[in-house]
Design an enzyme around this catalytic site. Structure first.
Site, PDB file in Angstrom:
ATOM      1  N   GLY A  17       0.795  -1.229   0.000  1.00 22.95           N
ATOM      2  CA  GLY A  17       0.000   0.000   0.000  1.00 22.95           C
ATOM      3  C   GLY A  17       0.827   1.278   0.000  1.00 22.95           C
ATOM      4  O   GLY A  17       1.871   1.374  -0.643  1.00 22.95           O
ATOM      5  N   ASP A  37       6.840  -4.151   9.179  1.00 22.86           N
ATOM      6  CA  ASP A  37       5.437  -4.542   9.047  1.00 22.86           C
ATOM      7  C   ASP A  37       5.245  -5.867   9.779  1.00 22.86           C
ATOM      8  O   ASP A  37       6.218  -6.569  10.054  1.00 22.86           O
ATOM      9  CB  ASP A  37       5.093  -4.728   7.554  1.00 22.86           C
ATOM     10  N   ASP A  64       5.400  -6.292  15.423  1.00 19.48           N
ATOM     11  CA  ASP A  64       4.180  -5.530  15.686  1.00 19.48           C
ATOM     12  C   ASP A  64       4.599  -4.186  16.299  1.00 19.48           C
ATOM     13  O   ASP A  64       5.253  -4.166  17.349  1.00 19.48           O
ATOM     14  CB  ASP A  64       3.314  -6.351  16.664  1.00 19.48           C
ATOM     15  N   TYR A 157     -11.414   4.983  14.277  1.00 20.52           N
ATOM     16  CA  TYR A 157     -10.428   5.359  13.258  1.00 20.52           C
ATOM     17  C   TYR A 157     -10.373   6.881  13.097  1.00 20.52           C
ATOM     18  O   TYR A 157      -9.297   7.485  13.158  1.00 20.52           O
ATOM     19  CB  TYR A 157     -10.799   4.704  11.921  1.00 20.52           C
ATOM     20  N   LYS A 161      -7.233   9.399  13.960  1.00 22.60           N
ATOM     21  CA  LYS A 161      -6.584  10.235  12.939  1.00 22.60           C
ATOM     22  C   LYS A 161      -6.641  11.718  13.328  1.00 22.60           C
ATOM     23  O   LYS A 161      -5.771  12.504  12.952  1.00 22.60           O
ATOM     24  CB  LYS A 161      -7.221   9.980  11.567  1.00 22.60           C
TER      25      LYS A 161
HETATM   26  N1  LIG Z   1      -6.065   4.005   1.687  1.00 21.74           N
HETATM   27  C1  LIG Z   1      -6.707   5.101   2.015  1.00 21.74           C
HETATM   28  O1  LIG Z   1      -7.685   5.483   1.345  1.00 21.74           O
HETATM   29  C2  LIG Z   1      -6.254   5.938   3.176  1.00 21.74           C
HETATM   30  C3  LIG Z   1      -6.823   7.210   3.335  1.00 21.74           C
HETATM   31  C4  LIG Z   1      -6.384   8.015   4.384  1.00 21.74           C
HETATM   32  C5  LIG Z   1      -5.409   7.572   5.252  1.00 21.74           C
HETATM   33  N2  LIG Z   1      -4.890   6.323   5.081  1.00 21.74           N
HETATM   34  C6  LIG Z   1      -3.830   5.913   6.018  1.00 21.74           C
HETATM   35  O2  LIG Z   1      -2.667   5.596   5.284  1.00 21.74           O
HETATM   36  C7  LIG Z   1      -1.886   4.634   5.987  1.00 21.74           C
HETATM   37  C8  LIG Z   1      -1.553   3.471   5.070  1.00 21.74           C
HETATM   38  O3  LIG Z   1      -2.759   2.850   4.680  1.00 21.74           O
HETATM   39  P1  LIG Z   1      -2.904   1.848   3.441  1.00 21.74           P
HETATM   40  O4  LIG Z   1      -4.088   2.290   2.680  1.00 21.74           O
HETATM   41  O5  LIG Z   1      -1.611   1.659   2.759  1.00 21.74           O
HETATM   42  O6  LIG Z   1      -3.333   0.528   4.255  1.00 21.74           O
HETATM   43  P2  LIG Z   1      -2.862  -0.986   4.118  1.00 21.74           P
HETATM   44  O7  LIG Z   1      -3.792  -1.751   4.990  1.00 21.74           O
HETATM   45  O8  LIG Z   1      -2.738  -1.378   2.695  1.00 21.74           O
HETATM   46  O9  LIG Z   1      -1.396  -0.969   4.767  1.00 21.74           O
HETATM   47  C9  LIG Z   1      -1.162  -0.781   6.131  1.00 21.74           C
HETATM   48  C10 LIG Z   1       0.049  -1.598   6.522  1.00 21.74           C
HETATM   49  O10 LIG Z   1       0.272  -1.438   7.924  1.00 21.74           O
HETATM   50  C11 LIG Z   1       0.602  -2.703   8.465  1.00 21.74           C
HETATM   51  N3  LIG Z   1       0.276  -2.785   9.886  1.00 21.74           N
HETATM   52  C12 LIG Z   1      -0.940  -2.732  10.458  1.00 21.74           C
HETATM   53  N4  LIG Z   1      -0.858  -2.909  11.779  1.00 21.74           N
HETATM   54  C13 LIG Z   1       0.450  -3.079  12.066  1.00 21.74           C
HETATM   55  C14 LIG Z   1       1.173  -3.314  13.268  1.00 21.74           C
HETATM   56  N5  LIG Z   1       0.548  -3.426  14.458  1.00 21.74           N
HETATM   57  N6  LIG Z   1       2.519  -3.434  13.201  1.00 21.74           N
HETATM   58  C15 LIG Z   1       3.159  -3.346  12.015  1.00 21.74           C
HETATM   59  N7  LIG Z   1       2.531  -3.130  10.844  1.00 21.74           N
HETATM   60  C16 LIG Z   1       1.187  -2.996  10.862  1.00 21.74           C
HETATM   61  C17 LIG Z   1      -0.243  -3.693   7.664  1.00 21.74           C
HETATM   62  O11 LIG Z   1       0.247  -5.025   7.762  1.00 21.74           O
HETATM   63  C18 LIG Z   1      -0.161  -3.109   6.260  1.00 21.74           C
HETATM   64  O12 LIG Z   1       0.922  -3.624   5.523  1.00 21.74           O
HETATM   65  C19 LIG Z   1      -2.722   4.232   7.209  1.00 21.74           C
HETATM   66  O13 LIG Z   1      -2.304   4.980   8.339  1.00 21.74           O
HETATM   67  C20 LIG Z   1      -4.124   4.660   6.812  1.00 21.74           C
HETATM   68  O14 LIG Z   1      -4.937   4.906   7.930  1.00 21.74           O
HETATM   69  C21 LIG Z   1      -5.286   5.500   4.079  1.00 21.74           C
END
Ligand SMILES: NC(=O)c1ccc[n+]([C@@H]2O[C@H](COP(=O)([O-])OP(=O)(O)OC[C@H]3O[C@@H](n4cnc5c(N)ncnc54)[C@H](O)[C@@H]3O)[C@@H](O)[C@H]2O)c1
Length: 250
Positions: A17, A37, A64, A157, A161
């Protein structure tokens, strides 16, 4: 952006991501990257991809981030491996989509532990080195939901944020005199696993409401990170940069 060359960064939640996109784009600009991760296999595959695409050094940590001792250990390993950490991107996040009635207290705590408290662990561990070198760039990924409560976001959530925004504004004041900036990015809907958990109809609503008529890509956020991480951004701190195709304007 030439000034990123030779820097070293930690990006959390970077197996996939947005975190992966940020790590790749930073590495393409000459930054050695430490990625971490819980998803060990995906993390190693991502590390290989970044090394092959960019030739930069990549350190991996499968743990974690809610475990403070694991965070401290990783930060120590990265400092020894790279000799410094210039950039921290607090990107890892979780978003269990559900109404308030279905949120258990344990899950509320977990969302805050991953989305907020882990950033405090990382910052606390990294700041002594940044302060001694008089340089640092800390960037935390918030969300549009942290500003306006969100359109489909879950309560825990959105609240977490919003906390990220207060976190950066507070920390920025404590470290600014040491050449360290602390900023947030508030992405709109970005095409990743997280946004694919939202219904196609809801994602289409986001697209219709955007000025660009699109979802974002992980790289769109990565380019914003590059600016905030650069030496040129020294006078930008305690700020929230929105990367959202114009969906939320204030
Ligand atoms: N995708 C969206 O539309 C969006 C919008 C606004 C904000 N965000 C934020 O962007 C960031 C990235 O999101 P994304 O869309 O890539 O999500 P995603 O779920 O694809 O990736 C998140 C990653 O964080 C890792 N992770 C989760 N918990 C963990 C832990 N306890 N320890 C280690 N790693 C952990 C997961 O394994 C995953 O690889 C997040 O903070 C999310 O809240 C995303």
């Amino acid at each position: 952006m030439e000034s990123l060359k030779g820097m070293a960064a930690i990006i959390t939640g970077s197996a996939q991501g947005m975190g992966k996109g940020i790590a790749m784009v930073l590495a393409q600009r000459g930054v050695d990257v430490a990625i971490c991760d819980v998803k060990q296999d995906v993390l190693e595959a991502t590390a290989k991809e970044i090394r092959e695409a960019t030739g930069r050094k990549v350190i991996t940590g499968a743990f974690d981030i809610t475990d403070e001792s694991a965070v401290k250990k990783f930060v120590g390993e990265v400092e020894s491996g790279f000799g410094k950490i210039d950039i921290l991107v607090n990107n890892a996040g979780i978003h269990p989509l559900k109404p308030i009635e279905e949120i258990e207290s344990k899950e509320w705590d977990l969302v805050f532990a991953v989305n907020v408290k882990a950033s405090y662990y990382f910052c606390k561990a990294i700041l002594p080195g940044m302060r001694s070198r008089k340089f640092g760039r800390i960037i935390s990924i918030s969300s549009e939901a942290g500003k306006n409560g969100g359109t489909v976001a879950a309560l825990h959530y959105a609240a977490s944020k919003g906390a990220v925004l207060a976190f950066v504004r507070n920390l920025a004041q404590q470290v600014g005199a040491d050449g360290i900036t602390v900023n947030a990015i508030a992405p709109g809907r970005i095409a990743t696993a997280m946004s694919s958990a939202v219904s196609p109809e809801e994602n289409q609503k986001f697209i219709n409401n955007s000025i660009t008529k699109s979802l974002g890509k992980p790289e769109d956020v990565a380019y914003a990170v590059c600016y905030l991480a650069s030496r040129e951004a020294a006078f930008v701190t305690a700020e929230t940069m929105m990367v959202n195709g114009g969906t939320l304007r204030d």
